[in-house]
Design an enzyme around this catalytic site. Structure first.
Site, PDB file in Angstrom:
ATOM      1  N   SER A  18     -32.056 -65.327 -75.125  1.00 38.70           N
ATOM      2  CA  SER A  18     -32.930 -64.337 -74.489  1.00 38.70           C
ATOM      3  C   SER A  18     -33.308 -64.708 -73.061  1.00 38.70           C
ATOM      4  O   SER A  18     -33.676 -63.841 -72.277  1.00 38.70           O
ATOM      5  CB  SER A  18     -34.198 -64.149 -75.328  1.00 38.70           C
ATOM      6  OG  SER A  18     -34.805 -65.384 -75.593  1.00 38.70           O
ATOM      7  N   ARG A  19     -33.242 -66.000 -72.753  1.00 44.57           N
ATOM      8  CA  ARG A  19     -33.655 -66.438 -71.409  1.00 44.57           C
ATOM      9  C   ARG A  19     -32.774 -67.610 -70.964  1.00 44.57           C
ATOM     10  O   ARG A  19     -32.025 -68.172 -71.761  1.00 44.57           O
ATOM     11  CB  ARG A  19     -35.119 -66.927 -71.425  1.00 44.57           C
ATOM     12  CG  ARG A  19     -36.112 -65.832 -71.642  1.00 44.57           C
ATOM     13  CD  ARG A  19     -37.546 -66.357 -71.577  1.00 44.57           C
ATOM     14  NE  ARG A  19     -37.939 -67.081 -72.772  1.00 44.57           N
ATOM     15  CZ  ARG A  19     -38.268 -68.363 -72.788  1.00 44.57           C
ATOM     16  NH1 ARG A  19     -38.265 -69.067 -71.680  1.00 44.57           N
ATOM     17  NH2 ARG A  19     -38.624 -68.953 -73.911  1.00 44.57           N
ATOM     18  N   TYR A 151     -39.313 -84.733 -77.240  1.00 46.70           N
ATOM     19  CA  TYR A 151     -38.158 -83.950 -76.772  1.00 46.70           C
ATOM     20  C   TYR A 151     -36.935 -84.856 -76.637  1.00 46.70           C
ATOM     21  O   TYR A 151     -35.854 -84.544 -77.152  1.00 46.70           O
ATOM     22  CB  TYR A 151     -38.493 -83.297 -75.421  1.00 46.70           C
ATOM     23  CG  TYR A 151     -37.347 -82.529 -74.791  1.00 46.70           C
ATOM     24  CD1 TYR A 151     -37.026 -81.249 -75.242  1.00 46.70           C
ATOM     25  CD2 TYR A 151     -36.582 -83.077 -73.760  1.00 46.70           C
ATOM     26  CE1 TYR A 151     -35.968 -80.541 -74.668  1.00 46.70           C
ATOM     27  CE2 TYR A 151     -35.535 -82.374 -73.188  1.00 46.70           C
ATOM     28  CZ  TYR A 151     -35.236 -81.109 -73.639  1.00 46.70           C
ATOM     29  OH  TYR A 151     -34.193 -80.406 -73.080  1.00 46.70           O
ATOM     30  N   ILE A 184     -31.876 -78.312 -65.019  1.00 42.34           N
ATOM     31  CA  ILE A 184     -31.346 -76.987 -64.689  1.00 42.34           C
ATOM     32  C   ILE A 184     -32.514 -76.048 -64.407  1.00 42.34           C
ATOM     33  O   ILE A 184     -33.525 -76.081 -65.129  1.00 42.34           O
ATOM     34  CB  ILE A 184     -30.518 -76.441 -65.887  1.00 42.34           C
ATOM     35  CG1 ILE A 184     -29.451 -77.460 -66.354  1.00 42.34           C
ATOM     36  CG2 ILE A 184     -29.878 -75.092 -65.535  1.00 42.34           C
ATOM     37  CD1 ILE A 184     -28.389 -77.828 -65.357  1.00 42.34           C
TER      38      ILE A 184
END
Ligand SMILES: NC(=O)c1ccc[n+]([C@@H]2O[C@H](COP(=O)([O-])OP(=O)(O)OC[C@H]3O[C@@H](n4cnc5c(N)ncnc54)[C@H](OP(=O)(O)O)[C@@H]3O)[C@@H](O)[C@H]2O)c1
Length: 246
Positions: A18-19, A151, A184
């Site tokens: 979606s993104r 993470y 990114i």
């Protein structure tokens, strides 16, 4: 010689389309002639896909059943899913000592447990014909940095899981590889890109002198999705402007 990098006609399912990176990949593979299915965590996240030639599905990666149901329903319609791209993920920005239980589980459930369930569901529908899985890890699964403890742990685990599944499923005709992006420019890194002084400092630490863009990842992902990488499994491609070469 045929086009080694062709993905034309391939059925490709991308989580977190979606993104950001996932959206770029979805539009890119659509433009290259693939039949693209994308997921997001909520119905409104995938609403735009309808008008973009991408088949959208809502599936929260933290839901134990949702991604499996999407994989089964896509497979029931298309009879095959040639490539599964496990891209959905979330980051954290909290000091390790202060991380609350809720944040710890949210990151692990989304980035690792959900990704594993997605691989498992894909294996079940493709076990007779084989398949191709591309997992999104991160350079933070390879090197340390402040404020990314859990993470980083999930991304290191994705690299290890990629190797383990590659070996376990090799005789069923599966290939399982990973992409390790550097930094990114997407919503995930907005805490850097929204602050010019921080961005400049961060970019100063990247040998190529800039953060990456989703397009910088496309060639590596097309390589893994296409038959050009047909003798490759259990590997990780690092695309990071030289960050981990230092
Ligand atoms: N950006 C970077 O610098 C970078 C570096 C290394 C690795 N990566 C990895 O690349 C992947 C994509 O990152 P990005 O930068 O494109 O992130 P992003 O812009 O924040 O987009 C994240 C995507 O994941 C989806 N998602 C998040 N939580 C979800 C959940 N619980 N269930 C289903 N979907 C969920 C989002 O969908 P919704 O909006 O619908 O929730 C969205 O489509 C991630 O795995 C990330 O860890 C990114």
């Amino acid at each position: 010689m045929k086009d080694l990098f062709s993905v034309k006609g391939k059925v490709i399912l991308i989580t977190g389309a979606s993104r950001g990176i996932g959206r770029f990949l979805a539009e890119g593979f659509r433009d290259l002639g693939a039949e693209v299915h994308g997921t997001g965590s909520k119905p409104e996240s995938v609403e735009w896909m309808k008008s973009a030639g991408i088949v959208g599905h809502a599936a929260d990666m933290r839901d134990p059943l949702a991604i499996g149901q999407v994989i089964q329903s896509v497979h029931a319609k298309t009879a095959r899913i040639d490539v599964l791209i496990n891209n959905a993920g979330i980051a954290g920005n909290t000091p390790a000592g202060g991380m609350k239980e809720e944040e710890i589980s949210k990151i692990i459930e989304t980035n690792y447990t959900g990704l594993f369930r997605s691989c498992q569901a894909y294996y079940k529908v493709q076990r007779k014909s084989g398949g191709n899985i591309i997992n999104f890890a991160s350079v933070l699964g390879m090197i340390g940095t402040p404020l990314a403890s859990v993470y980083s742990g999930t991304k290191g685990a994705v690299i290890s899981l990629t190797k383990a599944l590659a070996i376990e499923w090799v005789n069923n005709g599966f290939r399982v590889n990973a992409i390790c992006p550097g930094l990114i420019e997407t919503d995930m890194t907005s805490m850097i890109t929204d602050r010019p002084a921080i961005k400049e400092k961060v970019q100063g630490g990247i040998p190529m002198g800039r953060m990456g863009l989703p397009i910088d990842l496309m060639g590596g992902v097309v390589f893994l999705a296409s038959d050009s990488s047909s003798y490759m499994t259990g590997q990780t491609i690092v695309i990071d402007g030289g960050m981990t070469a230092q």
